[in-house]
Structure formats: C-alpha cells, structure tokens
Design an enzyme around this catalytic site. Structure first.
Site, PDB file in Angstrom:
ATOM      1  N   THR A 193       0.864  -1.172   0.000  1.00  0.00           N
ATOM      2  CA  THR A 193       0.000   0.000   0.000  1.00  0.00           C
ATOM      3  C   THR A 193       0.906   1.230   0.000  1.00  0.00           C
ATOM      4  O   THR A 193       1.983   1.193   0.598  1.00  0.00           O
ATOM      5  CB  THR A 193      -0.852  -0.018   1.295  1.00  0.00           C
ATOM      6  OG1 THR A 193      -1.767  -1.094   1.188  1.00  0.00           O
ATOM      7  CG2 THR A 193      -1.588   1.282   1.524  1.00  0.00           C
ATOM      8  N   ARG A 226     -14.954  -6.294   0.385  1.00  0.00           N
ATOM      9  CA  ARG A 226     -14.213  -5.875   1.600  1.00  0.00           C
ATOM     10  C   ARG A 226     -13.550  -4.522   1.371  1.00  0.00           C
ATOM     11  O   ARG A 226     -12.949  -4.267   0.331  1.00  0.00           O
ATOM     12  CB  ARG A 226     -13.159  -6.936   1.927  1.00  0.00           C
ATOM     13  CG  ARG A 226     -12.311  -6.618   3.174  1.00  0.00           C
ATOM     14  CD  ARG A 226     -11.008  -5.958   2.804  1.00  0.00           C
ATOM     15  NE  ARG A 226     -10.127  -5.792   3.963  1.00  0.00           N
ATOM     16  CZ  ARG A 226      -9.027  -5.055   3.943  1.00  0.00           C
ATOM     17  NH1 ARG A 226      -8.652  -4.422   2.850  1.00  0.00           N
ATOM     18  NH2 ARG A 226      -8.280  -4.936   5.012  1.00  0.00           N
ATOM     19  N   GLY A 284     -10.887  -1.816   3.256  1.00  0.00           N
ATOM     20  CA  GLY A 284      -9.925  -1.694   4.358  1.00  0.00           C
ATOM     21  C   GLY A 284      -9.889  -0.292   4.938  1.00  0.00           C
ATOM     22  O   GLY A 284     -10.822   0.504   4.767  1.00  0.00           O
ATOM     23  N   ASP A 285      -8.788   0.005   5.594  1.00  0.00           N
ATOM     24  CA  ASP A 285      -8.646   1.306   6.264  1.00  0.00           C
ATOM     25  C   ASP A 285      -8.240   2.429   5.309  1.00  0.00           C
ATOM     26  O   ASP A 285      -8.495   3.604   5.594  1.00  0.00           O
ATOM     27  CB  ASP A 285      -7.591   1.210   7.373  1.00  0.00           C
ATOM     28  CG  ASP A 285      -6.231   0.798   6.814  1.00  0.00           C
ATOM     29  OD1 ASP A 285      -6.190  -0.135   5.963  1.00  0.00           O
ATOM     30  OD2 ASP A 285      -5.209   1.393   7.203  1.00  0.00           O
ATOM     31  N   GLY A 339      -5.780  -3.699   7.726  1.00  0.00           N
ATOM     32  CA  GLY A 339      -6.718  -2.579   7.749  1.00  0.00           C
ATOM     33  C   GLY A 339      -7.777  -2.653   8.839  1.00  0.00           C
ATOM     34  O   GLY A 339      -8.165  -1.627   9.402  1.00  0.00           O
TER      35      GLY A 339
HETATM   36  N1  ASP Z   1      -4.150  -1.384   4.886  1.00  0.00           N
HETATM   37  C1  ASP Z   1      -4.460  -2.006   3.631  1.00  0.00           C
HETATM   38  C2  ASP Z   1      -5.837  -2.649   3.734  1.00  0.00           C
HETATM   39  O1  ASP Z   1      -6.128  -3.211   4.754  1.00  0.00           O
HETATM   40  C3  ASP Z   1      -3.476  -3.049   3.204  1.00  0.00           C
HETATM   41  C4  ASP Z   1      -2.022  -2.743   3.431  1.00  0.00           C
HETATM   42  O2  ASP Z   1      -1.676  -1.661   3.874  1.00  0.00           O
HETATM   43  O3  ASP Z   1      -1.172  -3.592   3.112  1.00  0.00           O
HETATM   44  O4  ASP Z   1      -6.558  -2.630   2.779  1.00  0.00           O
END
Ligand code: ASP
Length: 316
Positions: A183, A211, A213-214, A237
């Site tokens: 990311t 789904r 994520g954060d 996340g």
């Molecule tokens: N935080 C990201 C998510 O959960 C993934 C990552 O940072 O590797 O989508």
C-alpha cells in the site's frame, strides 16, 4: 495588564526578528507498505525499491521546494507510486479472492479537514486522482464501486484503456499475492504550513469481494489536521479501522500535547496489543517527521528542508 503584556511581547518579537520572520520548514514522508520485508527476502530487489521510493520522494520534494501546495504534492507523489508495479496500489494492486482488482484511495487537507475517498473501484488509472476530485468537486467524502467510476467518468479522469486493463488483469496470476504488501502513502507539510495526507491500495490479497480496508477510511488510514499532523497507515486494515489509527495519532498530539514519536508509538502499541500488524508515517505542523511499525520492515522515505533524504526498508 494582559493588554500591556501582549503589546510588549509583540514589540519584543518585532525588535528581534524585524524582517526575517521564521522560515517555514516543509517536507514529506512516504511509505510503500509494511510487512515481512527483510534483506533475505528482498535480495537483489532491494535496489529497485530504494530507487522507486527515491524517485517519488525527490519529485515531491522538488515540487514543494517550488512552492506547490500539500494536496497537489500528495496526489502527484501517490500517482507515481500507483504507476509503479512494485507496490500494491494502482498498477501493482493485488487481486481479491475472485481474481478481481479493486482500488481504494483517500486524501485529506489539514487546513479545513476536507477529505475525499474512493473504495472498491476499478477503471480510473490513478485512484488518488478520483479521491482528490471527490474532495474538491463533490459534496461527499467517500464514493464506492460503480458510483465512484461514474463520478470519475463525469470528471474526465483518465481511465485505463482496453490494453491497459488487460495488462493490469493479466498480471494478477503472476503476482505473488500471498503476502504482497505495498500500500502506498504520502504525508506533506508545504511552505504555507499546510498539511495533507493520502493513501492508496489494492487492499489485502485474497480479500472477500466487497471488503473495504482502512486506506479509504478517513481517520483510519489517512488523516491531516493543521493543528497537529498528517498521517498515513499501512497494514491489517481491520485493526486500523477499529482503532481509528490515523486520527488517533493526531488527537494524542493535540489533546495530550505529545510529540509525534510518542503518539506513533502509542497507536502502534495499541494495534500490537489487539494482534494487528502494520505501520504509520507522519509529519507534524512544524515539519518533524516520524514513523513506527511492528512488522519486520516498512518501505519508507523522508526528506524535509531540515533533514536530508532518508530511505529505509528494514527494522533499525
Ligand atoms: N491497509 C491495507 C488494507 O487493509 C493493506 C495494506 O496496507 O497492506 O486494505
């Protein structure tokens, strides 16, 4: 009495700093994901990652040096990282459990807490550009799926052409999706003293369809507030959402008057206690930079008007 004190303080400042004022420091920090990043695992690819991070950060720094504003620099630097297949964002995004790619991205401006984000979207070449348009050209903060794609189309944002779509999708089986991290994130303080933050990702590999994520969640993956700092997260996340990690860093700084390092350590500590893994990068309103993570490594780089370029991959 207070009136006199104020006047005295003003005269004092004016007498000692008549013309120069204080030079506003500026700079940026970027990340390219956190995870099982070790010298052994990266091997010869280490140089490629160093080069990719250096190219992106130097570009951002040069823009800042010329007076570009924080939001523009975040969007530009993240676009560079999205175009680089080394990272799990844009072109290098991992696939979900069905083999499909969906992009999540967000951006936030510290001067007025405006923010924009997109989730579960595929089509526009640079998801961060769509997030920026959501912030500046819509009354909303977060758009997802077909709605985000339609919005991007109406904004004349560049979409992947047929060839590029094939290129992205054909690359999926070749990607080592099992533990691909990458990311991308960028936090900036510009010459005006404005902060901004952004994050972009393909999400976690083999995620369930739908789904989110954060990374596109303001306060979890991205946060910027001129009164404290700008933050971008990477990692599991779900844990960053549950702790509202990125805004949590800012609130600790603002409400407890803590420094950036203490704030980052507290938040990563909480995530660690819950069993989550990942990392955070941040820059505060004075240009002090920081990062913290509880994984084996994190692709990261920093450069400000006060500190020279630092590119780091592993645990210190
Ligand atoms: N935080 C990201 C998510 O959960 C993934 C990552 O940072 O590797 O989508």
């Amino acid at each position: 009495m207070t009136q006199y004190l104020r006047t005295f303080r003003f005269l004092f400042l004016f007498a000692f700093f008549p013309f120069s004022g204080f030079a506003q420091s500026y700079g940026l920090v970027i990340h390219g994901g956190a995870g099982s990043i070790t010298e052994d695992r990266l091997g010869e690819r280490e140089e490629e990652y160093r080069k990719a991070l250096t190219t992106a950060i130097e570009h951002g720094y040069n823009l800042l040096d010329k007076g570009a504003d924080a939001v523009a620099v975040v969007a530009e630097v993240i676009s560079i990282l999205e175009d680089d297949p080394h990272f799990n964002a844009g072109k290098g995004a991992v696939a979900n459990s069905e083999g499909d790619i969906f992009h999540d991205a967000s951006i936030m401006r510290g001067s007025d807490l405006f923010a924009g984000a997109v989730a579960s979207m595929f089509g526009p070449k640079n998801p961060i550009t769509v997030a920026e348009a959501v912030m500046t050209k819509s009354p909303h903060v977060l758009l997802c799926g077909e709605g985000a794609e339609l919005f991007a189309e109406n904004q004349d944002i560049y979409f992947l052409n047929q060839e590029e779509r094939k290129e992205y999708l054909n690359a999926v089986p070749k990607r080592k999706t099992s533990d691909k991290k990458g990311t991308v994130g960028c936090v900036v303080l510009d010459k005006n003293g404005d902060l901004a933050a952004g994050t972009s990702t393909g999400g976690t590999s083999k995620k369930l369809p739908g789904r989110i994520g954060d990374s596109p969640i303001i306060g979890a993956g991205t946060w910027a507030d001129n009164r404290s700092c700008a933050v971008s997260a990477t990692g599991d996340g779900e844990y960053f959402i549950r702790t509202a990690a990125a805004s949590y860093v800012g609130q600790i700084m603002r409400l407890l008057d803590a420094d950036i390092h203490t704030a980052l350590e507290m938040v990563i500590g909480d995530i660690d206690d819950l069993g989550g893994q990942g990392g955070l990068i941040a820059i505060d309103k004075n240009g002090v930079v920081g990062w913290d993570f509880n994984t084996e490594g994190m692709f990261r780089a920093a450069k400000t008007s006060a500190i020279p370029l630092r590119v780091e991959l592993y645990k210190p």
